[in-house]
Design an enzyme around this catalytic site. Structure first.
Site, PDB file in Angstrom:
ATOM      1  N   PHE A   1     -19.056  14.779 -25.906  1.00  0.00           N
ATOM      2  CA  PHE A   1     -18.627  13.956 -27.045  1.00  0.00           C
ATOM      3  C   PHE A   1     -18.532  12.474 -26.682  1.00  0.00           C
ATOM      4  O   PHE A   1     -18.671  11.612 -27.546  1.00  0.00           O
ATOM      5  CB  PHE A   1     -17.279  14.446 -27.597  1.00  0.00           C
TER       6      PHE A   1
ATOM      7  N   TYR B   1       0.836  -1.208   0.000  1.00  0.00           N
ATOM      8  CA  TYR B   1       0.000   0.000   0.000  1.00  0.00           C
ATOM      9  C   TYR B   1       0.866   1.252   0.000  1.00  0.00           C
ATOM     10  O   TYR B   1       0.568   2.229  -0.670  1.00  0.00           O
ATOM     11  CB  TYR B   1      -0.939   0.007   1.220  1.00  0.00           C
TER      12      TYR B   1
ATOM     13  N   ASP C   1       1.096  21.001 -20.050  1.00  0.00           N
ATOM     14  CA  ASP C   1       0.475  19.701 -20.267  1.00  0.00           C
ATOM     15  C   ASP C   1       1.498  18.965 -21.125  1.00  0.00           C
ATOM     16  O   ASP C   1       1.581  19.159 -22.339  1.00  0.00           O
ATOM     17  CB  ASP C   1      -0.869  19.848 -20.985  1.00  0.00           C
TER      18      ASP C   1
ATOM     19  N   PHE D   1      -7.885  21.758 -24.291  1.00  0.00           N
ATOM     20  CA  PHE D   1      -8.168  20.336 -24.430  1.00  0.00           C
ATOM     21  C   PHE D   1      -9.396  20.050 -23.570  1.00  0.00           C
ATOM     22  O   PHE D   1      -9.617  20.715 -22.554  1.00  0.00           O
ATOM     23  CB  PHE D   1      -6.982  19.443 -24.020  1.00  0.00           C
ATOM     24  N   THR D   2     -10.181  19.052 -23.970  1.00  0.00           N
ATOM     25  CA  THR D   2     -11.503  18.824 -23.358  1.00  0.00           C
ATOM     26  C   THR D   2     -11.453  18.693 -21.834  1.00  0.00           C
ATOM     27  O   THR D   2     -12.093  19.463 -21.111  1.00  0.00           O
ATOM     28  CB  THR D   2     -12.140  17.560 -23.969  1.00  0.00           C
TER      29      THR D   2
ATOM     30  N   LYS E   1      -0.004   8.135 -23.176  1.00  0.00           N
ATOM     31  CA  LYS E   1       0.405   8.430 -24.553  1.00  0.00           C
ATOM     32  C   LYS E   1       1.905   8.130 -24.710  1.00  0.00           C
ATOM     33  O   LYS E   1       2.294   7.009 -24.964  1.00  0.00           O
ATOM     34  CB  LYS E   1       0.092   9.891 -24.902  1.00  0.00           C
TER      35      LYS E   1
ATOM     36  N   ARG F   1     -13.350  15.673 -33.518  1.00  0.00           N
ATOM     37  CA  ARG F   1     -12.646  16.699 -32.737  1.00  0.00           C
ATOM     38  C   ARG F   1     -13.056  18.045 -33.311  1.00  0.00           C
ATOM     39  O   ARG F   1     -12.367  18.659 -34.102  1.00  0.00           O
ATOM     40  CB  ARG F   1     -11.114  16.540 -32.836  1.00  0.00           C
TER      41      ARG F   1
HETATM   42  O1  PLI Z   1      -7.060  10.612 -20.681  1.00  0.00           O
HETATM   43  P1  PLI Z   1      -6.257  11.084 -19.487  1.00  0.00           P
HETATM   44  O2  PLI Z   1      -7.109  11.389 -18.330  1.00  0.00           O
HETATM   45  O3  PLI Z   1      -5.119  10.183 -19.154  1.00  0.00           O
HETATM   46  O4  PLI Z   1      -5.527  12.443 -19.933  1.00  0.00           O
HETATM   47  C1  PLI Z   1      -6.231  13.602 -20.212  1.00  0.00           C
HETATM   48  C2  PLI Z   1      -5.495  14.395 -21.259  1.00  0.00           C
HETATM   49  C3  PLI Z   1      -4.830  15.526 -20.873  1.00  0.00           C
HETATM   50  N1  PLI Z   1      -4.162  16.282 -21.800  1.00  0.00           N
HETATM   51  C4  PLI Z   1      -4.119  15.935 -23.104  1.00  0.00           C
HETATM   52  C5  PLI Z   1      -3.374  16.806 -24.039  1.00  0.00           C
HETATM   53  C6  PLI Z   1      -4.758  14.795 -23.549  1.00  0.00           C
HETATM   54  O5  PLI Z   1      -4.681  14.477 -24.828  1.00  0.00           O
HETATM   55  C7  PLI Z   1      -5.496  13.991 -22.617  1.00  0.00           C
HETATM   56  C8  PLI Z   1      -6.231  12.862 -23.013  1.00  0.00           C
HETATM   57  N2  PLI Z   1      -6.404  12.596 -24.292  1.00  0.00           N
HETATM   58  C9  PLI Z   1      -7.182  11.666 -24.841  1.00  0.00           C
HETATM   59  C10 PLI Z   1      -7.990  10.705 -24.061  1.00  0.00           C
HETATM   60  C11 PLI Z   1      -7.236  11.618 -26.280  1.00  0.00           C
HETATM   61  O6  PLI Z   1      -7.892  10.721 -26.838  1.00  0.00           O
HETATM   62  O7  PLI Z   1      -6.599  12.467 -26.912  1.00  0.00           O
END
Ligand code: PLI
Length: 459
Positions: A449, A72, A215, A124-125, A258, A382
């Protein structure tokens, strides 16, 4: 003839995928309310919905998973992750989170006070929402070129300092919560920021004592573009580029899903002790203890190894060129795409692709559904559906960019998959005026979306 660099890996395990026939594709997209997020994965042949959490991990990462320390508190994998972030990004303090939006939540709710604004190089969303939830507003400070799909500016993600100055003049310095800079700007088409721009922004913000929070989700891919396009960096190791980039910030949020080549994970990192202490305090409320933040020990190990692996030059070169390979096939026959081709995806310009549709017939949503119907390739809207409504007036917002994103998962698909995808899109482009628009029939309150539903209109 060979196109671009050869894959710097070989395939050790495969997953079989099926191809639904035309009848099933039509049924499946209708059942999904013409929203590709609502399709079942088993109905998809090539999944270009997102590059988030969809990477193929290496044998080195998988072997690290077996070394997961599931204590933990104080798991050794946390310290491996901390060390990897210190080595690669150069930040001193880290707070792990379950994924990127967990880090956004902790960072932005700490920094944003009601009524404040956050200038950013395009929204970003999830970032926009996590600025709005504590009562803030995200405003755009990206250069104008980023809003024009045809403009070939090599660093379309750059910040326009004149726009930032104007926000300071119009709102007053105390209304600026912090300055947010995304790398390899997602909604602009995966467009990078130059080192020169980051350096100048730092000097500018120093004058006003403004904090800069990145970011850094796709910072390794951004670093590749700096090496490829910016004078003086042609031979600089990616890690050195990254460390210089990060050195111009006060901290970052990071979705590890990513560039870290993993299926789950995230963190925030900073050199600022106050930010660290405040967010480390809140992580235990929302994510988990400060040495796991919602990730299993094995996941932290995979992130630590993936962060290092994802900065290898040969890998990044292959990665960026595979995206370019798909984009070039479309570009050659004049299918309208965002130029230059970005880091993680090829973006189709849906307004130009389907000029007979009104914006409220949702051209990008329509095109994403039509691509699925044609070939079982899943892409993502998008554009206006992603942008949502104005927080104050409730009106739909129509961004200049109304795009369909063909997002390439890392190390997952071959160039034949790219060719199959390009053929489908070219086929649709040839019969584009036979594609009818959509009507929105269900709209959720947040991040619409993901779950909105549509009906097909007739032509
Ligand atoms: O999907 P998360 O919660 O791990 O991360 C959110 C997120 C933050 N910043 C940016 C630039 C992103 O691209 C992002 C998530 N992007 C997704 C899910 C995408 O499909 O682009």
């Amino acid at each position: 003839m060979m196109n671009g660099p050869v894959e710097p890996f070989k395939i050790k395990m495969v997953e079989h995928v099926g191809m639904p026939d035309e009848k099933r594709r039509k049924e499946a997209i209708k059942e999904a309310g013409y929203n590709t997020f609502l399709l079942k994965s088993e109905d998809v042949f090539i999944d270009l919905l997102t590059d988030s959490g969809t990477s193929a991990m290496s044998d080195y990462q998988w072997s690290g998973m077996l070394l997961g320390d599931e204590a933990y508190a104080g798991a050794r994998n946390f310290y491996n992750l901390e060390k990897a972030i210190q080595d690669i990004l150069g930040y001193k303090y880290i707070v792990p989170t379950h994924q990127g939006r967990g880090a956004e939540h902790l960072m932005y709710s700490h920094l944003v006070k009601p009524g404040q604004i956050v200038p950013r190089n395009m929204y970003f969303t999830t970032s926009k929402l996590h600025v709005e939830l504590p009562g803030g507003k995200m405003v755009d400070m990206i250069i104008d070129e980023a809003h024009d799909p045809e403009n070939e500016h090599p660093f379309k993600g750059n910040v326009d300092l004149k726009k930032l100055q104007k926000y300071i003049d119009d709102y007053g310095l105390d209304k600026i919560a912090f300055v947010s800079v995304e790398q390899d700007v997602n909604m602009a088409g995966g467009q990078p920021v130059s080192m020169e721009n980051l350096r100048k922004l730092r000097e500018f913000c120093n004058d006003y004592k403004l904090k800069i929070i990145y970011d850094a989700t796709r910072s390794s891919e951004n670093a590749y573009f700096i090496r490829e396009r910016e004078k003086g960096y042609e031979n600089t190791p990616i890690i050195e580029i990254l460390r210089e980039m990060m050195g111009y910030s006060d901290g970052c949020i990071y979705s590890a899903k990513k560039d870290c080549l993993v299926n789950i994970g995230g963190f925030l990192a900073t050199n600022d002790k106050d930010i660290f202490e405040a967010t480390r305090n809140m992580v235990v409320v929302y994510e988990g203890l400060h040495t796991y933040g919602g990730m299993a020990g094995r996941d932290m190990e995979a992130v630590a190894r993936g962060l290092r692996e994802g900065t290898k030059y040969e890998y990044l070169k292959y990665r960026i060129h595979q995206v370019r390979y798909l984009g070039d096939m479309l570009r050659e026959v004049n299918v309208p795409i965002v130029k230059p081709i970005g880091g993680h995806a090829v973006f189709l310009d849906a307004v130009k692709f389907l000029p007979h549709l009104e914006r409220e017939q949702w051209p990008a949503q329509t095109l994403a559904a039509a691509i699925y119907e044609d070939s079982a390739v899943r892409s993502m809207e998008r554009g206006a559906i992603s942008k949502g409504r104005d927080k104050e007036t409730g009106e739909n917002l129509f961004p200049a960019l109304e795009l369909v994103r063909l997002t390439i998962p890392r190390r997952v698909y071959t160039n034949s998959h790219m060719e199959y995808t390009a053929e489908s899109i070219i086929r649709l482009y040839e019969k584009r005026n036979t594609i009818p628009g959509l009507k929105m029939i269900y709209e959720p309150e947040y991040l619409r979306f993901f779950q909105a539903r549509f009906e097909k209109l007739s032509l």
